[in-house]
Write an enzyme that holds these catalytic residues in place. Structure first.
Site, PDB file in Angstrom:
ATOM      1  N   CYS A   1      -5.125  -9.631   2.514  1.00 30.05           N
ATOM      2  CA  CYS A   1      -6.322  -8.832   2.831  1.00 30.05           C
ATOM      3  C   CYS A   1      -7.521  -9.667   3.266  1.00 30.05           C
ATOM      4  O   CYS A   1      -7.980  -9.557   4.405  1.00 30.05           O
ATOM      5  CB  CYS A   1      -6.699  -7.972   1.625  1.00 30.05           C
ATOM      6  SG  CYS A   1      -5.477  -6.708   1.216  1.00 30.05           S
TER       7      CYS A   1
ATOM      8  N   LYS B   1      -5.809  -4.038  -5.673  1.00 28.56           N
ATOM      9  CA  LYS B   1      -5.689  -5.480  -5.852  1.00 28.56           C
ATOM     10  C   LYS B   1      -4.237  -5.819  -6.169  1.00 28.56           C
ATOM     11  O   LYS B   1      -3.650  -5.227  -7.084  1.00 28.56           O
ATOM     12  CB  LYS B   1      -6.569  -5.970  -7.003  1.00 28.56           C
ATOM     13  CG  LYS B   1      -8.058  -5.685  -6.834  1.00 28.56           C
ATOM     14  CD  LYS B   1      -8.863  -6.318  -7.945  1.00 28.56           C
ATOM     15  CE  LYS B   1      -8.533  -5.753  -9.315  1.00 28.56           C
ATOM     16  NZ  LYS B   1      -8.908  -4.351  -9.485  1.00 28.56           N
ATOM     17  N   GLU B   2      -3.659  -6.743  -5.419  1.00 27.03           N
ATOM     18  CA  GLU B   2      -2.310  -7.178  -5.747  1.00 27.03           C
ATOM     19  C   GLU B   2      -2.309  -7.743  -7.159  1.00 27.03           C
ATOM     20  O   GLU B   2      -3.181  -8.509  -7.543  1.00 27.03           O
ATOM     21  CB  GLU B   2      -1.832  -8.236  -4.745  1.00 27.03           C
ATOM     22  CG  GLU B   2      -1.538  -7.653  -3.375  1.00 27.03           C
ATOM     23  CD  GLU B   2      -0.880  -8.662  -2.456  1.00 27.03           C
ATOM     24  OE1 GLU B   2      -0.023  -9.434  -2.925  1.00 27.03           O
ATOM     25  OE2 GLU B   2      -1.228  -8.688  -1.270  1.00 27.03           O
TER      26      GLU B   2
ATOM     27  N   VAL C   1       0.827  -1.201   0.000  1.00 32.08           N
ATOM     28  CA  VAL C   1       0.000   0.000   0.000  1.00 32.08           C
ATOM     29  C   VAL C   1       0.864   1.255   0.000  1.00 32.08           C
ATOM     30  O   VAL C   1       0.664   2.161  -0.815  1.00 32.08           O
ATOM     31  CB  VAL C   1      -0.950  -0.002   1.206  1.00 32.08           C
ATOM     32  CG1 VAL C   1      -1.748   1.299   1.262  1.00 32.08           C
ATOM     33  CG2 VAL C   1      -1.896  -1.189   1.133  1.00 32.08           C
TER      34      VAL C   1
ATOM     35  N   GLU D   1      -7.610   2.048   1.205  1.00 27.29           N
ATOM     36  CA  GLU D   1      -7.117   1.664  -0.113  1.00 27.29           C
ATOM     37  C   GLU D   1      -7.974   0.534  -0.682  1.00 27.29           C
ATOM     38  O   GLU D   1      -8.519  -0.283   0.059  1.00 27.29           O
ATOM     39  CB  GLU D   1      -5.651   1.243  -0.032  1.00 27.29           C
ATOM     40  CG  GLU D   1      -5.333   0.161   0.973  1.00 27.29           C
ATOM     41  CD  GLU D   1      -5.532  -1.241   0.457  1.00 27.29           C
ATOM     42  OE1 GLU D   1      -5.652  -1.398  -0.767  1.00 27.29           O
ATOM     43  OE2 GLU D   1      -5.564  -2.178   1.270  1.00 27.29           O
TER      44      GLU D   1
ATOM     45  N   THR E   1      -5.611  -0.677   6.409  1.00 31.15           N
ATOM     46  CA  THR E   1      -6.929  -1.246   6.688  1.00 31.15           C
ATOM     47  C   THR E   1      -7.059  -1.431   8.189  1.00 31.15           C
ATOM     48  O   THR E   1      -6.331  -2.210   8.795  1.00 31.15           O
ATOM     49  CB  THR E   1      -7.093  -2.594   5.968  1.00 31.15           C
ATOM     50  OG1 THR E   1      -6.963  -2.388   4.565  1.00 31.15           O
ATOM     51  CG2 THR E   1      -8.457  -3.203   6.261  1.00 31.15           C
TER      52      THR E   1
END
Length: 447
Positions: free
Chosen positions: A266, A157-158, A11, A154, A121
């Site tokens: 996540c 997506k990786e 991030v 945020e 997060t």
């Protein structure tokens, strides 16, 4: 604008780099001296498509710098982002020690008004805790400095993080301060030119929005995996079911692909953290618990199919594995389904020959050198001396393989397709036995 980013993980590094790309003066700060030194010398600690050239370009252009000096970093930023990790604690709740440490650091060094931005997060109420930590640190100094705390979750997506950051579908800003909101509007204006993507709300709603989004996506995945297990038992093909329900615009095709379960940094921790937050406020979130349970069970499904096919006699066999990262276009192995499979195979006495386009080094870091693990340089190398092939990650390179070459290499001539990449008849016509997830064939294939 002058921006400081605490944290150089997915991030922090992606956000800082994209903000620099838009002409901002960005400083990324981290306590890891080796990582910061590497970034200064052009070594990117993560694999993310498009990130490396952007980092190099902006660092060379003087718009992106890296430091371990928190004092100068705080002094630099008009906007100070907190983008450090929030790993799951033992009880599943989010561990806020790093977030609050940064907050105290900001309070110890803040000398003028700044907007402090929660990018990590975090559970509902974290903005209040960050504000309290900064205020307490300022009071210890006997200082009176104005600041605002904004929640700006945020949605990266990786594997697509740079694209998501440069072309966001929404920009959530949680704040009751007009001054802070105006600063955030100015910062995000270059990302917001075609239409207004800003969604304004209070901090607690913004914090919950992030968890709600990930929990919804995880729920869709677990729901389809649950249906896939039903499809196997009733003789239906989950891929046809997916096409049937995905055509409904209320459902759509996103995140309804059955497979070996979700992983990464996540979904697992965010579902657990949201469930824990609900529990702390006197509510049992049964659906979230079920989502997590289904996912944990699904990660073992591929091993169950392999073990079933070989009648529980896996000792001495070698299984080829395609895909180690938890998803394509990343080298991230956190909570990866491949780890569940590989470790189960080892426990059963089998050996593994594995290939992944990006995650070989990360796999070697996690497991070290082992006699029962060979990390191969090519996808077909992983088949040499293998009895069977298991596909765990849906890299594009795996989508159109040479089935004849696979048949000739595999001594037991069987493919376990954990991502339903292939049509069963195409594989079987090439002389290979085929197992998919929920294809209505897996239970019959060995009978």
């Amino acid at each position: 604008m002058k921006v400081t980013i605490f944290g150089t993980g997915y991030v922090g590094l992606v956000t800082g780099t994209c903000l620099a790309e838009m002409g901002n003066d960005v400083v990324c700060v981290d306590v890891d001296e080796a990582k910061i030194e590497g970034l200064k010398n052009g070594r990117i600690p993560i694999y993310e498509p498009g990130l490396e050239p952007m980092v190099l370009r902006n660092h060379a252009g003087g718009r992106l710098d890296f430091t371990t000096d928190a004092v100068s970093a705080v002094a630099h930023g008009d906007l100070i982002f907190i983008a450090v990790g929030t790993p799951p604690d033992e009880d599943g709740s989010a561990d806020l020690r790093y977030v609050l440490t940064v907050a105290r650091t900001i309070g110890q060094n803040l000398g003028r008004y700044a907007v402090v931005v929660d990018k990590s997060t975090v559970p509902v109420g974290t903005a209040d805790r960050v504000r309290e930590a900064i205020t307490a640190s300022l009071a210890e100094r006997g200082a009176s400095v104005e600041f605002d705390v904004v929640s700006n979750p945020e949605f990266l997506k990786e594997g697509d993080a740079v694209e998501d950051c440069m072309k966001p579908d929404r920009i959530i800003i949680g704040s009751s301060s007009e001054r802070a909101v105006n600063a955030m509007r100015k910062l995000y204006k270059p990302f917001n030119r075609n239409h207004d993507r800003l969604v304004l709300m209070d901090t607690r709603s913004a914090e919950l929005t992030k968890y709600a989004a990930n929990a919804m996506l995880a729920t869709k995945i677990s729901f389809m995996n649950e249906l896939a297990n039903v499809a196997e038992r009733v003789g239906a093909d989950i891929e046809r079911v997916r096409e049937g329900i995905g055509s409904d615009p209320r459902i759509g095709y996103h995140f309804i692909y059955p497979g070996t379960g979700y992983g990464g940094s996540c979904f697992p921790k965010d579902v657990q953290a949201l469930e824990r937050t609900a529990k702390e406020h006197g509510y049992t979130a049964e659906l979230l618990g079920a989502v997590e349970s289904v996912n944990a069970r699904q990660k073992s499904r591929l091993f169950e199919l392999i073990n079933q096919h070989f009648d529980g006699k896996l000792a001495g066999r070698t299984i080829g594995v395609w895909g180690l990262a938890f998803k394509p276009n990343t080298d991230d192995m956190r909570e990866a389904p491949s780890r569940t499979l590989i470790e189960a195979l080892w426990k059963a006495g089998a050996k593994v020959r594995a290939y992944d386009p990006e995650a070989r080094e990360e796999t070697a870091r996690i497991y070290g050198e082992r006699d029962d693990l060979v990390l191969c340089k090519g996808m077909y190398d992983a088949l040499q001396g293998a009895d069977a092939l298991a596909i765990v990650t849906e890299w594009k390179a795996f989508r159109a393989p040479d089935f004849s070459r696979m048949r000739d290499a595999l001594s037991a001539q069987v493919v376990f397709d954990g991502r339903n990449l292939y049509e069963p008849t195409a594989v079987e016509d090439a002389g290979l036995a085929y197992y998919g997830i929920g294809r209505g064939r897996s239970l019959r294939a060995s009978s």
